[in-house]
Design a protein around this motif. Sequence first.
Motif, short mmCIF file in Angstrom:
data_model
loop_
_atom_site.label_atom_id
_atom_site.label_comp_id
_atom_site.label_asym_id
_atom_site.label_seq_id
_atom_site.Cartn_x
_atom_site.Cartn_y
_atom_site.Cartn_z
N ALA A 296 56.47 8.52 99.74
CA ALA A 296 56.99 8.61 101.11
C ALA A 296 55.79 8.90 102.01
CB ALA A 296 58.07 9.67 101.20
N ALA B 82 60.74 22.74 105.88
CA ALA B 82 60.37 21.34 106.11
C ALA B 82 61.59 20.47 106.41
CB ALA B 82 59.63 20.79 104.89
N SER C 158 57.25 2.35 103.18
CA SER C 158 57.98 3.59 102.85
C SER C 158 57.48 4.76 103.68
CB SER C 158 57.85 3.91 101.36
OG SER C 158 56.50 4.14 101.01
N THR C 159 56.18 4.84 103.91
CA THR C 159 55.68 5.99 104.68
C THR C 159 55.96 5.80 106.17
OG1 THR C 159 53.87 7.58 104.80
CG2 THR C 159 53.27 5.26 105.06
N ARG D 88 54.75 20.08 110.85
CA ARG D 88 55.17 20.99 109.79
C ARG D 88 54.14 22.09 109.56
NH1 ARG D 88 57.95 16.46 106.06
NH2 ARG D 88 60.06 16.77 106.81
N ARG E 277 64.33 18.50 110.99
CA ARG E 277 63.88 17.25 111.60
C ARG E 277 64.16 17.33 113.09
NH1 ARG E 277 64.71 15.54 106.48
NH2 ARG E 277 63.35 13.87 105.81
N ALA F 56 59.48 6.87 106.43
CA ALA F 56 59.58 8.33 106.29
C ALA F 56 59.23 9.02 107.61
CB ALA F 56 58.67 8.82 105.17
N MET F 57 58.23 8.50 108.32
CA MET F 57 57.87 9.10 109.61
C MET F 57 58.97 8.87 110.64
SD MET F 57 55.89 10.90 111.49
CE MET F 57 54.11 10.99 111.19
N PHE G 271 52.87 -0.24 103.35
CA PHE G 271 53.12 1.11 103.86
C PHE G 271 54.51 1.26 104.48
CE2 PHE G 271 48.58 0.68 103.47
CZ PHE G 271 48.29 1.80 102.70
N ALA H 212 44.97 9.24 112.27
CA ALA H 212 46.03 9.96 111.53
C ALA H 212 46.80 10.93 112.41
CB ALA H 212 45.42 10.73 110.36
N MET H 213 46.27 11.18 113.60
CA MET H 213 46.80 12.29 114.40
C MET H 213 47.74 11.79 115.49
SD MET H 213 45.44 14.58 112.68
CE MET H 213 45.70 16.13 113.55
N PRO H 214 48.54 12.71 116.06
CA PRO H 214 49.42 12.29 117.16
C PRO H 214 48.59 11.77 118.34
CG PRO H 214 50.01 14.48 116.35
CD PRO H 214 48.71 14.12 115.71
N GLN I 276 47.96 12.64 103.03
CA GLN I 276 48.74 11.40 103.07
C GLN I 276 47.93 10.20 102.59
OE1 GLN I 276 49.43 12.75 107.37
NE2 GLN I 276 50.87 11.06 107.15
N LEU J 274 61.51 11.37 109.93
CA LEU J 274 61.02 12.69 110.33
C LEU J 274 61.15 12.89 111.83
CD1 LEU J 274 59.46 15.31 109.50
CD2 LEU J 274 57.36 14.02 109.86
N ALA K 211 52.00 5.84 109.19
CA ALA K 211 53.01 6.80 109.63
C ALA K 211 52.74 7.21 111.07
CB ALA K 211 53.01 8.02 108.71
N CYS L 97 47.02 2.19 106.36
CA CYS L 97 46.58 3.25 105.45
C CYS L 97 47.66 4.32 105.41
CB CYS L 97 45.24 3.84 105.85
SG CYS L 97 45.25 4.89 107.30
N GLY L 98 47.50 5.27 104.50
CA GLY L 98 48.55 6.25 104.26
C GLY L 98 48.93 7.05 105.47
N SER L 99 47.92 7.51 106.21
CA SER L 99 48.22 8.36 107.36
C SER L 99 48.39 7.56 108.64
CB SER L 99 47.11 9.38 107.55
OG SER L 99 45.86 8.74 107.64
N GLN M 119 50.69 8.73 100.12
CA GLN M 119 50.46 7.31 99.81
C GLN M 119 49.26 7.11 98.89
OE1 GLN M 119 52.12 4.26 100.92
NE2 GLN M 119 53.76 5.77 101.02
#
Lengths: 185, 346
Positions: B163, A12, A129-130, B64, A15, A133-134, A127, A73-75, B107, A137, A103, A98-100, B166
């Motif tokens: 991170a 993981a 921090s996430t 990942r 990067r 983080a992305m 959000f 949430a997806m690319p 997440q 990444l 990011a 939202c969480g996903s 969430q």
Amino acid sequence: MVGGIIDPTAGAQTRVSVEQRDSPVVSSLDGLRVGLLENTKRNAARILDAVGAALAETHGAAELVRRTKKQFAMPLPSDVLTDLKSTCDVVVIGVGDCGSCSASAVADGIALEETGLPTAVICTDAFESTARAMAELKGDADYGFLLTEHPVANLTDEQIVQRAGRLAPEVAARLLGRRSSGVVA
Amino acid sequence: MNSPSPTDALDPVAASLVTEYLFDQGWSDGLPLVPATEESVETFLAHTDREADEIIAQLPQLGRKASVRDVATHAVMAGCRPEYFPLVLAAWDALSVERSALGGGWQSTSGPAPLVIVNGPIRDELGVNSAGGVLGPGFRPNATIPRALGLTVRNSLGVVPHALEQATQGIPGRWTMCVGEDEENSPWEPLSVDGGLQAGENAVSTILVRTCEFVDNRHFHDPVEVLRDFADTIGRAGAWIFRYSSVGIVMNPDHARVFAEAGMSKQDVREWIVAHAGKTEAELTAVGKGLSRLSDGPFDPDHFHPVFADASPACLPIIVAGSRNAAMSMVVRVFSTWSGRSFPLS
């Protein structure tokens, strides 16, 4: 490896390494086509619409190009990316609340900037921090996304206009490469 | 003089140093880990025919992946025995067809947990608990198999709390929920049959859940009273976020028995609950969750909104487990919906 103990995060840690570069910018929004990429989250389309309207009114944006990212949430699917590249000069993305999806919005912004399109990504401040983080990444740790106060899902029509009024100058500054606070109260 | 014992060589001081080292690396979920070595991982890999480099878990949005070897590493670290490894792999097979696990579930603010369900004779072979305290502690496979999944998400997929993870609060029991189905005390076919496999075949199913809530109903006179109690808990407003929800039941063998004695199949139970669990538009509006904004709205105040989209096992999975010592069941709130598929061991 210490004492023969396997590091389970070894895979993981890879990067994406991208060349350090400045974000693409435009010198003016006058006459440009502004993409509005909403992510289906409640109020996202309405906030982006209101931001787009403000950019048209105060910065002379010529056309608003509305698109929807169906899987928040997806690319970004490659056909949507290609479409945005051919139909827009700049793209506003959001709202990551939202969480996903927060990011993922940052990942989309970075992906579009890699094709040369200036972007402004809007996430809510819960959000940060996430979103960061992305960016890390994706190898673009300093990617400048915009934060707006959380939550946005329950804003009224009037509040959406007010929020968009505060967001629009920050969005414009980001697209024009001017220094932006990154935070919209 | 006593003869030497294998335990004479145990070194608790060294063990403690290793434990602290593993914590210091940031690899732990907060509990002590077992160190994984090439040797221990190989011991686990010997329990499967699958290629060590096969990718078994991935998150495209993060770029990942986790291989069979990565999953073995985390099974070691979680405290699994090597013979549990095929169940951990099958759990990843099951999670890989869970739309919500792939679509950002790990997440998510919802902080969902996989509920792992084991069917087949391997339950007895490995000591997977399906009886009293089935959702609680005390049984190594039940505790360590789901923990191995969580450690893989943390370390291989890089989804770490505060991170890329969430969870607003997360759910109690996250990464600790694994039950055997008590097939011997169930009047019905096992979940794995609903999931497309044969009864008696070893199988693993996974359902992403958002919480558990009990239905304690042991003084009933008529099975319909128990069904109404299930429908009431399942229909509660707090869990209502979309048009439809999926909800599972870890059903007490005694509840299952009285339904069966009343002539009800598992599908009959599902259909009764699906027909009765719901709220009116007025009830949802009272808590700010009216559905009149939807494209087929607006709705009259007394319009009944069912919880479930349909009466399929994917929308309402039922697993029989727990002790008969009191007629309590657990309603499990499903995140999105169950894939409806069970997976054999390999």
